[in-house]
Motif scaffolding. Structure first.
Motif, PDB file in Angstrom:
ATOM      1  N   LYS A   1      -8.120   0.976   5.659  1.00 61.20           N
ATOM      2  CA  LYS A   1      -9.017   1.539   4.649  1.00 61.20           C
ATOM      3  C   LYS A   1      -8.402   1.360   3.266  1.00 61.20           C
ATOM      4  O   LYS A   1      -7.228   1.697   3.051  1.00 61.20           O
ATOM      5  N   ILE A   2      -9.187   0.824   2.360  1.00 64.58           N
ATOM      6  CA  ILE A   2      -8.758   0.612   0.973  1.00 64.58           C
ATOM      7  C   ILE A   2      -9.640   1.471   0.087  1.00 64.58           C
ATOM      8  O   ILE A   2     -10.873   1.397   0.164  1.00 64.58           O
ATOM      9  N   GLU A   3      -9.022   2.298  -0.755  1.00 65.37           N
ATOM     10  CA  GLU A   3      -9.774   3.234  -1.583  1.00 65.37           C
ATOM     11  C   GLU A   3      -9.418   3.049  -3.056  1.00 65.37           C
ATOM     12  O   GLU A   3      -8.264   3.244  -3.452  1.00 65.37           O
ATOM     13  N   ASN A   4     -10.391   2.634  -3.848  1.00 65.35           N
ATOM     14  CA  ASN A   4     -10.256   2.546  -5.309  1.00 65.35           C
ATOM     15  C   ASN A   4      -8.981   1.819  -5.739  1.00 65.35           C
ATOM     16  O   ASN A   4      -8.254   2.270  -6.636  1.00 65.35           O
TER      17      ASN A   4
ATOM     18  N   LYS B   1      -9.894  -4.463  -9.466  1.00 68.98           N
ATOM     19  CA  LYS B   1     -10.595  -3.356 -10.121  1.00 68.98           C
ATOM     20  C   LYS B   1     -11.394  -2.528  -9.113  1.00 68.98           C
ATOM     21  O   LYS B   1     -12.397  -2.993  -8.582  1.00 68.98           O
ATOM     22  N   ASN B   2     -10.882  -1.339  -8.814  1.00 73.94           N
ATOM     23  CA  ASN B   2     -11.607  -0.360  -7.999  1.00 73.94           C
ATOM     24  C   ASN B   2     -12.177  -0.941  -6.706  1.00 73.94           C
ATOM     25  O   ASN B   2     -13.362  -0.832  -6.410  1.00 73.94           O
ATOM     26  N   ILE B   3     -11.298  -1.545  -5.934  1.00 71.98           N
ATOM     27  CA  ILE B   3     -11.728  -2.157  -4.674  1.00 71.98           C
ATOM     28  C   ILE B   3     -11.685  -1.127  -3.557  1.00 71.98           C
ATOM     29  O   ILE B   3     -10.659  -0.488  -3.329  1.00 71.98           O
TER      30      ILE B   3
ATOM     31  N   ALA C   1     -13.410 -12.194 -10.231  1.00 70.36           N
ATOM     32  CA  ALA C   1     -12.604 -11.601 -11.306  1.00 70.36           C
ATOM     33  C   ALA C   1     -12.040 -10.238 -10.909  1.00 70.36           C
ATOM     34  O   ALA C   1     -12.008  -9.303 -11.701  1.00 70.36           O
ATOM     35  N   GLY C   2     -11.579 -10.136  -9.646  1.00 66.64           N
ATOM     36  CA  GLY C   2     -10.934  -8.910  -9.186  1.00 66.64           C
ATOM     37  C   GLY C   2     -11.861  -7.784  -8.809  1.00 66.64           C
ATOM     38  O   GLY C   2     -11.395  -6.670  -8.540  1.00 66.64           O
ATOM     39  N   GLU C   3     -13.162  -8.050  -8.753  1.00 70.81           N
ATOM     40  CA  GLU C   3     -14.126  -7.024  -8.376  1.00 70.81           C
ATOM     41  C   GLU C   3     -14.897  -7.440  -7.138  1.00 70.81           C
ATOM     42  O   GLU C   3     -15.099  -8.636  -6.886  1.00 70.81           O
ATOM     43  N   VAL C   4     -15.341  -6.452  -6.377  1.00 72.89           N
ATOM     44  CA  VAL C   4     -16.133  -6.731  -5.183  1.00 72.89           C
ATOM     45  C   VAL C   4     -17.584  -6.972  -5.585  1.00 72.89           C
ATOM     46  O   VAL C   4     -18.233  -6.104  -6.162  1.00 72.89           O
ATOM     47  N   ILE C   5     -18.075  -8.158  -5.278  1.00 73.43           N
ATOM     48  CA  ILE C   5     -19.484  -8.475  -5.496  1.00 73.43           C
ATOM     49  C   ILE C   5     -20.319  -8.004  -4.310  1.00 73.43           C
ATOM     50  O   ILE C   5     -21.413  -7.457  -4.475  1.00 73.43           O
ATOM     51  N   ALA C   6     -19.781  -8.221  -3.104  1.00 74.85           N
ATOM     52  CA  ALA C   6     -20.498  -7.796  -1.901  1.00 74.85           C
ATOM     53  C   ALA C   6     -19.518  -7.667  -0.749  1.00 74.85           C
ATOM     54  O   ALA C   6     -18.518  -8.384  -0.677  1.00 74.85           O
TER      55      ALA C   6
END
Length: 256
Positions: A5-8, A20-22, A214-219
């Protein structure tokens, strides 16, 4: 059953926000594909999961326990990473490289045992590299080295396996062999997280995909949920037709 589990999760390098906030979670026995353009954060995220990179904030938990609370040896018994870099300057033969994967199981002050070498040979048989056991790894091709290093990761015998572009230097036959092994391992309860450029291969073998930009989750979700026309346009800047291949039965795409 949830195993990872990965939180923020955030990671800053030289004041630049790299991750970023994954947030996402993985169940035992799943194969998760990390996809996205070069520089999207796939390798960086993998290195956070086994604490090579130390996140700036957020939590990573294995079976409910934060990896912050684990010693390096305990963590190495739970999670293994195969790096994308196959350049090895050590003057070792391939069997000596593979047996290094047994280090978390070493008794303090003891050397590798016959059992460790037996297990190492077992995984070299599995990856069809046993013929290289007495060869210096520097004498092998890039694809051959990748297969040897895959054997080393398997010899570590962890619950979770992290793979960073594990087939990038391989021919089509060996790419398929590696992912078939991964599928078999997942059916036996191993959890695999792999960064992968080949979207078709990801769609064929992964249970879920995590699309980064760019380090963010798109989907994040099932293949059908992630590989959409809109998501591919947003992340790869390409116009596509996404469809189910009549021969393979898997999600496929065509770029206009």
């Amino acid at each position: 059953m949830e195993i990872l589990k990965i939180e923020n999760l955030c990671l800053n390098i030289n004041e630049k926000k790299v991750l970023k906030n994954i947030s996402f979670s993985i169940n035992q026995g799943e194969i998760i594909g990390l996809i996205g353009v070069n520089g999207s954060g796939k390798t960086t995220l993998l290195k956070c999961l086994n604490r090579v990179n130390i996140p700036s904030s957020g939590l990573i938990k294995i079976s409910g326990e934060s990896i912050k609370n684990m010693t390096q040896k305990i963590l190495a018994k739970k999670i293994a990473l195969m790096s994308q870099n196959t350049n090895i300057s050590l003057p070792f033969n391939c069997l000596e490289i593979v047996v290094l994967g047994r280090y978390p199981h070493l008794v303090k002050g003891k050397s590798y045992t016959d059992k460790d070498y037996k297990k190492s040979k077992k995984y070299m048989e599995l990856t069809d590299t046993i013929e290289f056991k007495d060869k210096n790894i520097s004498c092998l091709s890039g694809g051959e080295r990748q297969r040897v290093l895959f054997s080393k990761v398997l010899a570590q015998e962890t619950e979770i396996i992290l793979l960073d572009e594990p087939t990038s230097s391989m021919d089509i036959y060996n790419q398929e062999q590696i992912f078939r092994i991964c599928k078999t391992l997942s059916q036996e309860g191993k959890t695999i997280v792999t960064a992968i450029h080949d979207i078709r291969m990801a769609a064929k073998y992964c249970d879920k995909l995590l699309l980064l930009k760019a380090g963010e989750v798109i989907a994040f979700g099932n293949v059908e949920e992630v590989l959409t026309k809109a998501n591919l346009k947003k992340s790869y800047s390409v116009d596509t037709k996404v469809y189910r291949n009549e021969i393979s039965g898997k999600i496929d795409y065509y770029i206009y």
